[in-house]
Scaffold this motif. Structure first.
Motif, PDB file in Angstrom:
ATOM      1  N   HIS A  43       1.282  -1.147   0.318  1.00  0.00           N
ATOM      2  CA  HIS A  43       0.139  -0.296   0.103  1.00  0.00           C
ATOM      3  C   HIS A  43       0.908   1.358   0.006  1.00  0.00           C
ATOM      4  CE1 HIS A  43      -2.761  -2.578   1.355  1.00  0.00           C
ATOM      5  NE2 HIS A  43      -3.637  -1.793   0.442  1.00  0.00           N
ATOM      6  N   ARG A  44       1.950   0.883   0.657  1.00  0.00           N
ATOM      7  CA  ARG A  44       3.497   2.073   0.844  1.00  0.00           C
ATOM      8  C   ARG A  44       2.994   2.539  -0.620  1.00  0.00           C
ATOM      9  NH1 ARG A  44       5.099   0.332   5.493  1.00  0.00           N
ATOM     10  NH2 ARG A  44       6.640  -0.325   3.947  1.00  0.00           N
ATOM     11  N   MET A  45       3.653   1.602  -1.775  1.00  0.00           N
ATOM     12  CA  MET A  45       3.946   1.738  -3.146  1.00  0.00           C
ATOM     13  C   MET A  45       3.080   2.010  -3.262  1.00  0.00           C
ATOM     14  SD  MET A  45       6.264  -1.342  -3.993  1.00  0.00           S
ATOM     15  CE  MET A  45       5.083  -2.891  -3.500  1.00  0.00           C
ATOM     16  N   TRP A  46       2.225   1.898  -3.518  1.00  0.00           N
ATOM     17  CA  TRP A  46       0.899   2.144  -4.445  1.00  0.00           C
ATOM     18  C   TRP A  46       0.241   3.784  -3.949  1.00  0.00           C
ATOM     19  CZ3 TRP A  46      -0.246   1.538  -8.347  1.00  0.00           C
ATOM     20  CH2 TRP A  46      -0.675  -0.864  -9.151  1.00  0.00           C
ATOM     21  N   ARG A  47       0.796   4.501  -3.097  1.00  0.00           N
ATOM     22  CA  ARG A  47       0.535   5.370  -1.743  1.00  0.00           C
ATOM     23  C   ARG A  47       1.618   6.592  -2.309  1.00  0.00           C
ATOM     24  NH1 ARG A  47      -0.688   3.208   3.013  1.00  0.00           N
ATOM     25  NH2 ARG A  47       1.176   3.693   3.552  1.00  0.00           N
ATOM     26  N   VAL A  48       2.674   5.990  -3.326  1.00  0.00           N
ATOM     27  CA  VAL A  48       4.128   6.919  -3.134  1.00  0.00           C
ATOM     28  C   VAL A  48       3.662   7.771  -4.545  1.00  0.00           C
ATOM     29  CG1 VAL A  48       6.610   7.363  -4.155  1.00  0.00           C
ATOM     30  CG2 VAL A  48       5.443   6.399  -1.652  1.00  0.00           C
ATOM     31  N   GLN A  49       3.046   6.597  -5.469  1.00  0.00           N
ATOM     32  CA  GLN A  49       3.205   6.527  -6.742  1.00  0.00           C
ATOM     33  C   GLN A  49       1.404   6.763  -7.040  1.00  0.00           C
ATOM     34  OE1 GLN A  49       2.915   3.068  -9.130  1.00  0.00           O
ATOM     35  NE2 GLN A  49       3.121   3.579 -10.249  1.00  0.00           N
ATOM     36  N   GLY A  50       0.499   6.872  -6.043  1.00  0.00           N
ATOM     37  CA  GLY A  50       0.042   7.677  -6.548  1.00  0.00           C
ATOM     38  C   GLY A  50      -0.346   9.658  -5.873  1.00  0.00           C
ATOM     39  N   ARG A  51       0.606   9.882  -4.984  1.00  0.00           N
ATOM     40  CA  ARG A  51       1.342  11.332  -4.691  1.00  0.00           C
ATOM     41  C   ARG A  51       1.811  11.113  -5.857  1.00  0.00           C
ATOM     42  NH1 ARG A  51       2.155   8.957   0.529  1.00  0.00           N
ATOM     43  NH2 ARG A  51       4.372   8.813  -0.010  1.00  0.00           N
ATOM     44  N   ALA A  52       2.801  10.595  -6.483  1.00  0.00           N
ATOM     45  CA  ALA A  52       3.199  11.385  -7.472  1.00  0.00           C
ATOM     46  C   ALA A  52       2.860  11.847  -8.955  1.00  0.00           C
ATOM     47  CB  ALA A  52       4.992  10.347  -7.616  1.00  0.00           C
ATOM     48  N   ALA A  53       2.025  11.040  -8.970  1.00  0.00           N
ATOM     49  CA  ALA A  53       0.992  10.923 -10.217  1.00  0.00           C
ATOM     50  C   ALA A  53       0.229  12.555 -10.213  1.00  0.00           C
ATOM     51  CB  ALA A  53       0.056   9.779 -10.262  1.00  0.00           C
ATOM     52  N   ALA A  54      -0.322  12.670  -8.504  1.00  0.00           N
ATOM     53  CA  ALA A  54      -1.593  13.436  -8.575  1.00  0.00           C
ATOM     54  C   ALA A  54      -0.479  14.941  -8.442  1.00  0.00           C
ATOM     55  CB  ALA A  54      -1.971  12.752  -7.105  1.00  0.00           C
ATOM     56  N   ARG A  55       0.673  15.093  -8.160  1.00  0.00           N
ATOM     57  CA  ARG A  55       1.319  16.155  -7.449  1.00  0.00           C
ATOM     58  C   ARG A  55       1.721  16.521  -9.186  1.00  0.00           C
ATOM     59  NH1 ARG A  55       5.398  14.402  -2.919  1.00  0.00           N
ATOM     60  NH2 ARG A  55       3.237  14.879  -1.200  1.00  0.00           N
ATOM     61  N   ALA A  56       2.210  15.366 -10.157  1.00  0.00           N
ATOM     62  CA  ALA A  56       2.448  15.920 -11.794  1.00  0.00           C
ATOM     63  C   ALA A  56       0.632  16.035 -12.429  1.00  0.00           C
ATOM     64  CB  ALA A  56       2.846  14.238 -12.498  1.00  0.00           C
ATOM     65  N   VAL A  57      -0.123  15.729 -12.237  1.00  0.00           N
ATOM     66  CA  VAL A  57      -1.396  15.640 -13.146  1.00  0.00           C
ATOM     67  C   VAL A  57      -1.512  17.361 -12.629  1.00  0.00           C
ATOM     68  CG1 VAL A  57      -4.001  15.296 -12.409  1.00  0.00           C
ATOM     69  CG2 VAL A  57      -2.351  13.663 -13.278  1.00  0.00           C
ATOM     70  N   THR A  58      -1.444  17.958 -11.242  1.00  0.00           N
ATOM     71  CA  THR A  58      -1.029  19.020 -10.569  1.00  0.00           C
ATOM     72  C   THR A  58      -0.891  20.186 -11.799  1.00  0.00           C
ATOM     73  OG1 THR A  58      -2.077  18.969  -8.477  1.00  0.00           O
ATOM     74  CG2 THR A  58      -1.575  20.291  -9.399  1.00  0.00           C
ATOM     75  N   VAL A  59       0.590  19.898 -11.354  1.00  0.00           N
ATOM     76  CA  VAL A  59       1.519  20.756 -12.652  1.00  0.00           C
ATOM     77  C   VAL A  59       1.473  20.789 -14.212  1.00  0.00           C
ATOM     78  CG1 VAL A  59       3.825  21.027 -12.854  1.00  0.00           C
ATOM     79  CG2 VAL A  59       3.332  20.227 -10.249  1.00  0.00           C
ATOM     80  N   ALA A  60       1.786  18.783 -14.436  1.00  0.00           N
ATOM     81  CA  ALA A  60       1.249  18.836 -16.203  1.00  0.00           C
ATOM     82  C   ALA A  60       0.176  20.045 -16.751  1.00  0.00           C
ATOM     83  CB  ALA A  60       1.724  17.638 -16.230  1.00  0.00           C
ATOM     84  N   PRO A  61      -1.082  19.786 -16.070  1.00  0.00           N
ATOM     85  CA  PRO A  61      -1.574  21.017 -16.916  1.00  0.00           C
ATOM     86  C   PRO A  61      -1.580  22.500 -16.796  1.00  0.00           C
ATOM     87  CG  PRO A  61      -2.407  19.184 -15.674  1.00  0.00           C
ATOM     88  CD  PRO A  61      -1.245  19.240 -14.761  1.00  0.00           C
ATOM     89  N   LEU A  62      -0.777  22.805 -15.979  1.00  0.00           N
ATOM     90  CA  LEU A  62      -0.577  24.310 -16.051  1.00  0.00           C
ATOM     91  C   LEU A  62       0.275  24.902 -16.829  1.00  0.00           C
ATOM     92  CD1 LEU A  62      -0.229  24.705 -11.854  1.00  0.00           C
ATOM     93  CD2 LEU A  62      -2.415  25.080 -13.329  1.00  0.00           C
ATOM     94  N   LEU A  63       1.150  23.795 -16.766  1.00  0.00           N
ATOM     95  CA  LEU A  63       2.230  23.735 -18.354  1.00  0.00           C
ATOM     96  C   LEU A  63       1.143  24.010 -19.520  1.00  0.00           C
ATOM     97  CD1 LEU A  63       5.438  22.073 -16.867  1.00  0.00           C
ATOM     98  CD2 LEU A  63       4.809  24.410 -16.789  1.00  0.00           C
TER      99      LEU A  63
END
Length: 598
Positions: A239-259
């Motif tokens: 679950h920690r692996m999934w959470r780490v990957q989920g957080r990374a994807a969420a942050r990337a999804v936040t930054v990428a659309p802005l760019l």
């Protein structure tokens, strides 16, 4: 100055990683070339599409450009397919090399490997972790291709208009920090996950090895619970692996659309000012997606982190130094064995403490002592299945460390209490060795070990598959003895290899085994007084030291020596005494050992 274990593991990890990457050879180079070509085609496609759109809007002839775009799409599909095939073959080749390399190293380590890591954990590393580590070449090639996409996208945007590239570069440091944090956190989680997997595998191997004891005790449910006890920890690590990957994807999804929005906004302004065409805006939007498309990077980084963590677990095994061998050969001799100040530690405990022992060539020495006295470890040291922590062992005057590997293994033969019986058929099993024994030697050895009669009763005799051959513990020991007899050698070491034989069979084999033979030395780890009584001399071990050396008759005068054999029955083994009735009867002795652990 000796390096720390962590330092040795780190060095072994880097060495192993480089070796894995080299294993791909031409295929790995082809994979990188195909991946690079696919990335280049992917970077060219938006520009072609944009130019084609401009031609269509201008009602200019665009058929060749449409055909070119179609061909490029087909080329991309072909390159992706080739990359998939090449990645699979490169990973399989790297995995096969890792398993061969590590299996050879584990076998070279000998008993120390299982003592250090546990049999189940070793299997988990050589099977599961090797497969994950073997994906490193493909993951690295895919990661390089995934990195080339954003870099190429920035360059393409700069060619369209430098302002577009500047917008992307503003957010690049943020994306880089996100990816770095993701890689660090993922590596830690994957390492924890693989460690727990190894613990479960180790517990399962123990249970499989002792399944009869578990069934007899009626504790199947309790053992199942013990084996699966780490599952909650495994679940938490997953679950920690999934959470780490989920957080990374969420942050990337936040930054990428802005760019993306930033690039499109600037492109729109440039379009309004007639600095860009509609086709260039389309191309810029596709390049912005390539630049900010960190999803592929996250996936490849996760795969590379798993491969790196698995390589680290394999490196722990590889960091264990295997015994080296010299180049010397043995002079003519009959197996004179000398142990000089031999000290051996296990688990931080001194098991053998400064052993000085000489076995004259052509004689038989029985080693006796209570459980834990160090008898089996002495047998391992005597034939260099393991090395002592201090002191040295000599065979006919030559230190075992100085002997060539083949010379050592031809000179020393072993038989064990619970022999492993590799080989496809019974004949293969007895012939198994550095130099396979001839069929005639196999049958002669089986007769000496009193195994020939029961082997001939098997459905296909010596051609019977070993795995299909029904046998008791005593019959397995006789096959192990036959294998030792078949390979000769000037030193024969028997580690309690007669313990499961019935009294009559033991008597016959002992008479053959202990008959005067000036060409061979025999070292017997003995638990029965009758065996010790038949030896030329006896070495009495106590607390890792040689308490006394003499004949069985001489040592029998000591009450403490007689107490070593108290399990045999009071007085058994005294000079002239008959073994008590029923001791070591065939069915009882063999049912005690059976085949568990073979």
């Amino acid at each position: 100055m000796n390096s720390s274990p962590d330092s040795a593991t780190s060095v072994a990890g880097r060495t192993l990683s480089r070796a894995v990457l080299r294993q791909g050879g031409a295929r790995c180079a082809a994979l990188c070339a195909v991946s690079t070509a696919a990335t280049a085609a992917g970077l060219l496609l938006p520009a072609l599409l944009g130019h084609t759109l401009d031609l269509l809007l201008a009602r200019a002839p665009a058929a060749p450009w449409v055909v070119g775009c179609t061909g490029l799409v087909l080329l991309l599909a072909l390159l992706d397919g080739c990359a998939g095939v090449l990645a699979g073959t490169v990973d399989a080749q790297a995995t096969a090399w890792l398993r061969r390399h590590l299996t050879g190293h584990v076998l070279a380590l000998g008993p120390r490997a299982a003592a250090r890591f546990g049999a189940g954990d070793l299997v988990a590393r050589l099977v599961g972790n090797a497969a994950q580590a073997g994906t490193a070449p493909g993951a690295l090639a895919a990661l390089l291709a995934a990195l080339a996409g954003p870099v190429g996208g920035v360059v393409a945007l700069a060619l369209i208009d430098p302002c577009l590239a500047a917008v992307c570069l503003v957010g690049a440091p943020v994306l880089a920090l996100l990816l770095r944090a993701f890689t660090r956190d993922t590596s830690a989680c994957v390492a924890d996950y693989q460690r727990v997997q190894g613990r479960i595998a180790g517990a399962l191997a123990e249970a499989v090895g002792g399944f009869r004891t578990i069934r007899a005790a009626g504790v199947e449910d309790r053992e199942t619970a013990r084996i699966l006890a780490p599952l909650p920890e495994l679940s938490r690590a997953g679950h920690r692996m999934w959470r780490v990957q989920g957080r990374a994807a969420a942050r990337a999804v936040t930054v990428a659309p802005l760019l993306n929005l930033g690039v499109l906004a600037v492109a729109g302004l440039l379009l309004a000012r007639h600095r860009l065409s509609v086709g260039e805006v389309l191309a810029a939007s596709r390049y912005a997606v390539l630049v900010t498309g960190v999803g592929a990077l996250v996936g490849q980084l996760a795969a590379l982190a798993r491969a790196r963590a698995a390589t680290g677990r394999l490196a722990e095994v590889r960091a264990e130094p295997a015994p080296g061998h010299g180049t010397r050969r043995l002079p003519p001799g009959n197996g004179r064995l000398e142990l000089r100040a031999v000290t051996a530690l296990r688990g931080g405990r001194t098991v053998l403490d400064g052993i000085d022992l000489t076995v004259p060539g052509g004689t038989t020495l029985a080693v006796v002592g209570r459980s834990g006295a160090g008898k089996s470890l002495l047998a391992q040291v005597a034939g260099r299945l393991t090395d002592p922590d201090a002191g040295e062992v000599l065979l006919d005057g030559v230190p075992l460390r100085d002997l060539a590997h083949a010379e050592l293994r031809r000179a020393v033969a072993y038989a064990f209490e619970r022999p492993a019986l590799p080989g496809t058929t019974i004949e293969d099993t007895i012939a198994f060795g550095l130099t396979p024994a001839t069929p005639a030697a196999v049958r002669a050895a089986a007769r000496r070990a009193h195994a020939d009669d029961f082997v001939r009763r098997l459905p296909a005799g010596y051609a019977t598959r070993t795995a299909d051959a029904p046998r008791s513990g005593g019959e397995s020991q006789r096959l192990g003895l036959a294998r030792a007899f078949a390979h000769g050698g000037r030193l024969l070491i028997l580690d309690d290899a007669l313990s499961s034989l019935d009294t009559v069979t033991e008597h016959h084999i002992s008479r053959t085994l202990l008959a005067p033979d000036p060409s061979r030395t025999r070292l017997l780890i003995a638990h029965r007084a009758t065996t010790a009584d038949r030896a030329d001399r006896v070495a009495w071990l106590a607390a890792g030291r040689v308490r006394a050396v003499g004949t069985h008759r001489e040592l029998w005068r000591e009450a403490e020596y007689r107490a070593v054999f108290s399990g045999d029955g009071e007085g058994e083994g005294a000079p002239g005494a008959e073994p008590p009735a029923g001791s070591g009867s065939g069915s009882d002795a063999e049912s005690r050992t059976g085949t568990e652990g073979h």
